[in-house]
Design a protein around this motif. Structure first.
Motif, PDB file in Angstrom:
ATOM      1  N   THR B 129      -3.986  -8.020  -1.369  1.00 33.81           N
ATOM      2  CA  THR B 129      -3.765  -6.932  -2.312  1.00 33.81           C
ATOM      3  C   THR B 129      -3.301  -7.540  -3.630  1.00 33.81           C
ATOM      4  N   VAL B 130      -3.993  -7.180  -4.705  1.00 35.57           N
ATOM      5  CA  VAL B 130      -3.589  -7.686  -6.016  1.00 35.57           C
ATOM      6  C   VAL B 130      -3.118  -6.513  -6.876  1.00 35.57           C
ATOM      7  N   SER B 131      -2.170  -6.818  -7.731  1.00 39.08           N
ATOM      8  CA  SER B 131      -1.700  -5.825  -8.683  1.00 39.08           C
ATOM      9  C   SER B 131      -2.140  -6.253 -10.072  1.00 39.08           C
ATOM     10  N   LYS B 132      -2.255  -5.272 -10.919  1.00 40.34           N
ATOM     11  CA  LYS B 132      -2.565  -5.520 -12.320  1.00 40.34           C
ATOM     12  C   LYS B 132      -1.608  -6.596 -12.849  1.00 40.34           C
ATOM     13  N   GLU B 149      -5.751 -12.913 -15.292  1.00 42.60           N
ATOM     14  CA  GLU B 149      -4.938 -11.895 -14.638  1.00 42.60           C
ATOM     15  C   GLU B 149      -5.803 -10.673 -14.354  1.00 42.60           C
ATOM     16  N   SER B 150      -5.629 -10.106 -13.182  1.00 46.06           N
ATOM     17  CA  SER B 150      -6.403  -8.935 -12.803  1.00 46.06           C
ATOM     18  C   SER B 150      -6.039  -7.752 -13.701  1.00 46.06           C
ATOM     19  N   GLU B 151      -7.068  -7.012 -14.109  1.00 45.55           N
ATOM     20  CA  GLU B 151      -6.820  -5.811 -14.914  1.00 45.55           C
ATOM     21  C   GLU B 151      -6.770  -4.581 -14.015  1.00 45.55           C
ATOM     22  N   VAL B 152      -6.982  -4.825 -12.712  1.00 41.07           N
ATOM     23  CA  VAL B 152      -7.007  -3.705 -11.778  1.00 41.07           C
ATOM     24  C   VAL B 152      -6.091  -3.997 -10.589  1.00 41.07           C
ATOM     25  N   SER B 153      -5.767  -2.952  -9.851  1.00 41.83           N
ATOM     26  CA  SER B 153      -4.970  -3.111  -8.639  1.00 41.83           C
ATOM     27  C   SER B 153      -5.798  -2.673  -7.447  1.00 41.83           C
ATOM     28  N   GLY B 154      -5.585  -3.323  -6.332  1.00 41.79           N
ATOM     29  CA  GLY B 154      -6.302  -2.936  -5.126  1.00 41.79           C
ATOM     30  C   GLY B 154      -6.440  -4.105  -4.177  1.00 41.79           C
ATOM     31  N   LYS B 155      -7.356  -3.929  -3.228  1.00 42.79           N
ATOM     32  CA  LYS B 155      -7.560  -4.967  -2.223  1.00 42.79           C
ATOM     33  C   LYS B 155      -8.849  -5.718  -2.553  1.00 42.79           C
ATOM     34  N   ILE B 156      -8.785  -7.057  -2.493  1.00 44.56           N
ATOM     35  CA  ILE B 156      -9.978  -7.860  -2.736  1.00 44.56           C
ATOM     36  C   ILE B 156     -10.933  -7.668  -1.563  1.00 44.56           C
TER      37      ILE B 156
END
Lengths: 253, 180
Positions: B129-132, B149-156
């Motif tokens: 799970t990654v967060s923004k 850096e991820s611009e979105v949150s969710g599960k890869i």
């Protein structure tokens, strides 16, 4: 020259450590915890796990060399102008070494050479947030007082070896480095890209000199550096005409 | 049809009210179902096969609902109202519902690295799970190491690029399920 930091912001905050794995790693850790002032310098006298190009290490003898990381917040157009950051920093490191030595060059993209030998390396890490540079961690390693180098790691040299075996105070070199980097970083901030580009080419190692190069495939060819393109690629004249190369696609042999 | 064209098409379909989009171009057939798609209702209807020679001229963005091109589809298209689809999402459809995945794209031409160095663990792997704001990879260009850096949150849900391989501008690096 003394150890005072005659600068506006670079090195004004100095975090000194006796021993660190790597100043870049320490910068990363600190930036996760809190915001660091623009221009904060992290200095380690003994860096035992220095980082170089992906997967490579930067070996630095304890207490003899300068290993530092400077934290910057360049508000440049990313990715269009990101290579100017590389050029500006390389020119700053070059100028610092040129304070003591002659024949100091920038080897594409950003190694510093004296004569034909590597004397300093740069490793820049940018954090990219919403397609902009959040912070830059500018890692610089300069061989200052090292008198001997182990075999099999290229052909490095040090300020000491090239400067009549005079030992320098690491903090004096750091003060000089901060001031030299600041000079070029200010030009970057002022948008003086033409000047940065022009001086970068003036000190570009082996520019215009025909010699042998090797491709990643192993093929060897005769070529000549023409220039470095704004995006950082190397343009060379070869028997096939002008060709451009990315970093690691080509090496000098 | 290039991967990029498909991406563009999926975006257009997402923006429209379409529940299902099928195109065929020679041997190539593409079916896209959106969250408006409801299994039972759509099954009753013959899927429309629209021959599309040039993907870029598909007027999907201009039509609010599917345009019937064959006589038997002249009857009102049994389209699920948007609100009901939102209120009662069909769980079983989510697994193949890749249109809802978010993308982490490369902001630059360079080399994609999944870890800070070869001996270190990867920044993000499938299932994480990654967060923004989390660093998900490095794209190196001319020795500048750009931590993305991820611009979105969710599960890869998918890593789209091999470690240490070249990437183009805007190339998709990760697919992220925002509901994960």
């Amino acid at each position: 020259m003394d150890t005072r930091f005659n600068t506006l912001f670079i090195g004004k905050v100095l975090l000194e450590y006796d021993r660190l794995d790597s100043t870049n790693s320490q910068a990363e850790r600190l930036l996760k915890e809190r915001k660091l002032a623009d221009g904060t310098a992290i200095l380690a006298y003994d860096q035992f796990s220095g980082r170089g190009q992906m997967g490579n290490s930067w070996f630095s003898e304890s207490y003899t060399n300068l290993t530092t990381s400077i934290i910057l917040y360049p508000k440049i157009d990313f990715p269009k102008q990101q290579f100017y950051l590389n050029q500006a920093i390389a020119l700053g490191v070059r100028d610092c070494i040129a304070y003591w030595l002659e024949d100091v060059w920038v080897k594409w993209p950003n190694d510093i050479y004296v004569g034909g030998k590597k004397i300093a390396g740069i490793l820049i890490q940018n954090s990219i947030q919403r397609r902009q540079i959040g912070h830059s961690i500018v890692g610089v390693g300069i061989n200052v007082n090292q008198g001997e180098f182990p075999e099999g790691i290229g052909q490095p040299t040090s300020v000491y070896l090239e400067n009549g075996k005079n030992v320098l105070d690491i903090k004096v070199v750091l003060a000089c480095l901060c001031s030299c980097i600041e000079k070029w970083y200010m030009k970057l901030k002022q948008g003086k890209y033409d000047e940065i580009e022009s001086v970068y080419h003036q000190f570009l190692y082996m520019k215009g000199i025909p010699r042998k190069y090797q491709l990643a495939s192993g093929d060897v060819f005769q070529g000549e550096i023409e220039r470095v393109l704004p995006d950082g690629r190397l343009e060379m004249s070869t028997h096939n005409g002008l060709q451009t190369f990315m970093f690691k696609e080509i090496s000098m042999i | 049809m290039e991967f990029k064209d498909i991406q563009e098409l999926v975006k257009l379909i997402n923006k429209s009210n379409l529940s299902e989009f099928i195109m065929q171009d020679g041997d190539f057939k593409l079916t896209v179902r959106t969250k408006n798609y409801i299994k039972g209702k759509m099954k009753a209807m013959e899927p429309q096969v629209v021959p599309v020679p040039q993907p870029q001229v598909v007027p999907v963005s201009h039509v609010p609902a599917p345009v019937p091109v064959q006589p038997q589809a002249a009857a009102p298209v049994p389209q699920a109202p948007k609100t009901s689809a939102k209120d009662a999402p069909v769980k079983s459809e989510e697994t193949d519902d890749t249109a809802n995945y978010l993308e982490v794209k490369s902001p630059i031409v360079g080399t994609f690295y999944r870890s800070p160095s070869p001996d270190k663990p990867v920044y993000a792997k499938v299932g994480d799970t990654v967060s923004k704001g989390d660093v998900v990879c490095i794209v190196e260009a001319m020795k500048l190491f750009n931590e993305i850096e991820s611009e979105v949150s969710g599960k890869i849900v998918k890593v789209m690029t091999e470690d240490a391989s070249p990437v183009e501008y805007d190339q998709v690096l990760f697919l992220v399920d925002p509901k994960g």
